[in-house]
Scaffold this motif. Structure first.
Motif, PDB file in Angstrom:
ATOM      1  N   LEU A 212       0.827  -1.213   0.000  1.00  0.00           N
ATOM      2  CA  LEU A 212       0.000   0.000   0.000  1.00  0.00           C
ATOM      3  C   LEU A 212       0.861   1.262   0.000  1.00  0.00           C
ATOM      4  O   LEU A 212       0.542   2.234  -0.685  1.00  0.00           O
ATOM      5  CB  LEU A 212      -0.938   0.007   1.203  1.00  0.00           C
ATOM      6  CG  LEU A 212      -2.147  -0.904   1.079  1.00  0.00           C
ATOM      7  CD1 LEU A 212      -2.859  -1.047   2.420  1.00  0.00           C
ATOM      8  CD2 LEU A 212      -3.108  -0.385   0.014  1.00  0.00           C
ATOM      9  N   GLN A 213       1.938   1.228   0.739  1.00  0.00           N
ATOM     10  CA  GLN A 213       2.830   2.384   0.758  1.00  0.00           C
ATOM     11  C   GLN A 213       3.455   2.600  -0.625  1.00  0.00           C
ATOM     12  O   GLN A 213       3.532   3.728  -1.113  1.00  0.00           O
ATOM     13  CB  GLN A 213       3.921   2.203   1.810  1.00  0.00           C
ATOM     14  CG  GLN A 213       4.791   3.427   1.954  1.00  0.00           C
ATOM     15  CD  GLN A 213       5.685   3.363   3.182  1.00  0.00           C
ATOM     16  OE1 GLN A 213       5.603   2.443   3.976  1.00  0.00           O
ATOM     17  NE2 GLN A 213       6.529   4.354   3.331  1.00  0.00           N
ATOM     18  N   ALA A 214       3.869   1.511  -1.260  1.00  0.00           N
ATOM     19  CA  ALA A 214       4.464   1.623  -2.593  1.00  0.00           C
ATOM     20  C   ALA A 214       3.452   2.153  -3.609  1.00  0.00           C
ATOM     21  O   ALA A 214       3.779   3.012  -4.435  1.00  0.00           O
ATOM     22  CB  ALA A 214       5.005   0.261  -3.037  1.00  0.00           C
ATOM     23  N   ILE A 215       2.233   1.653  -3.546  1.00  0.00           N
ATOM     24  CA  ILE A 215       1.192   2.109  -4.472  1.00  0.00           C
ATOM     25  C   ILE A 215       0.902   3.588  -4.238  1.00  0.00           C
ATOM     26  O   ILE A 215       0.859   4.388  -5.173  1.00  0.00           O
ATOM     27  CB  ILE A 215      -0.097   1.271  -4.332  1.00  0.00           C
ATOM     28  CG1 ILE A 215       0.132  -0.156  -4.835  1.00  0.00           C
ATOM     29  CG2 ILE A 215      -1.259   1.925  -5.094  1.00  0.00           C
ATOM     30  CD1 ILE A 215      -1.005  -1.121  -4.518  1.00  0.00           C
ATOM     31  N   SER A 216       0.707   3.968  -2.991  1.00  0.00           N
ATOM     32  CA  SER A 216       0.306   5.344  -2.691  1.00  0.00           C
ATOM     33  C   SER A 216       1.413   6.348  -3.001  1.00  0.00           C
ATOM     34  O   SER A 216       1.146   7.435  -3.502  1.00  0.00           O
ATOM     35  CB  SER A 216      -0.154   5.473  -1.240  1.00  0.00           C
ATOM     36  OG  SER A 216       0.904   5.203  -0.349  1.00  0.00           O
ATOM     37  N   THR A 217       2.668   5.996  -2.709  1.00  0.00           N
ATOM     38  CA  THR A 217       3.751   6.943  -2.961  1.00  0.00           C
ATOM     39  C   THR A 217       4.115   7.075  -4.435  1.00  0.00           C
ATOM     40  O   THR A 217       4.842   7.980  -4.811  1.00  0.00           O
ATOM     41  CB  THR A 217       5.016   6.586  -2.137  1.00  0.00           C
ATOM     42  OG1 THR A 217       5.405   5.259  -2.435  1.00  0.00           O
ATOM     43  CG2 THR A 217       4.762   6.732  -0.642  1.00  0.00           C
TER      44      THR A 217
END
Length: 154
Positions: free
Chosen positions: A123-128
């Protein structure tokens, strides 16, 4: 009829992700389907499953101030409203939120903690990867640290 099917098969080889079915006589061809229908179907299924999993978390407190259910609801809403993600990307992101909901049912169990670690990382990779004003990025910046703390991943 056979010539039409052959032409459609050749066309499908040239264009990726096109599925088709032909039935009937030559003047009654029906059932041609194009596009990423699977992505749309999967998105709806994931959203329904996620909603059920989140509902099980009504009393789980993330930090004494926030309920984990509310945080996951915020992420789900941000993902579904995110215009920078296509349906396949939304499905992937929602699946990660679903994994967090499942992991929250027993957050200190080893397998569940690893599941949460992978899901939060994804989720962090997708959002950033999104632009600064993206709904998902804004939501992740707000709820991500609290979720990471809940699973003792910080």
């Amino acid at each position: 009829m056979q010539k039409i099917i052959s032409k459609l098969e050749i066309l499908c080889l040239k264009i990726k992700n096109i599925k088709f079915e032909v039935s009937g006589d030559i003047d009654q061809i029906s059932g041609i389907v194009a596009g990423d229908i699977n992505g749309v179907a999967n998105l709806g299924q994931i959203q329904g499953d996620l909603l059920n999993d989140i509902q099980k978390l009504t009393q789980v407190s993330a930090d004494g101030k926030y309920h984990l259910k509310d945080l996951l609801d915020q992420l789900q809403l941000a993902i579904t409203e995110e215009t920078e993600l296509n349906n396949l990307e939304k499905t992937e992101a929602l699946d990660q939120v679903r994994k967090l909901a499942k992991a929250a049912q027993d957050p200190q169990e080893g397998k569940m903690k690893k599941l949460a670690q992978r899901a939060t990382g994804t989720l962090q990779a997708i959002s950033t990867s999104l632009s600064k004003g993206a709904k998902l990025l804004t939501a992740w910046k707000k709820v991500g640290p609290v979720i990471l703390t809940f699973f003792k991943l910080l």
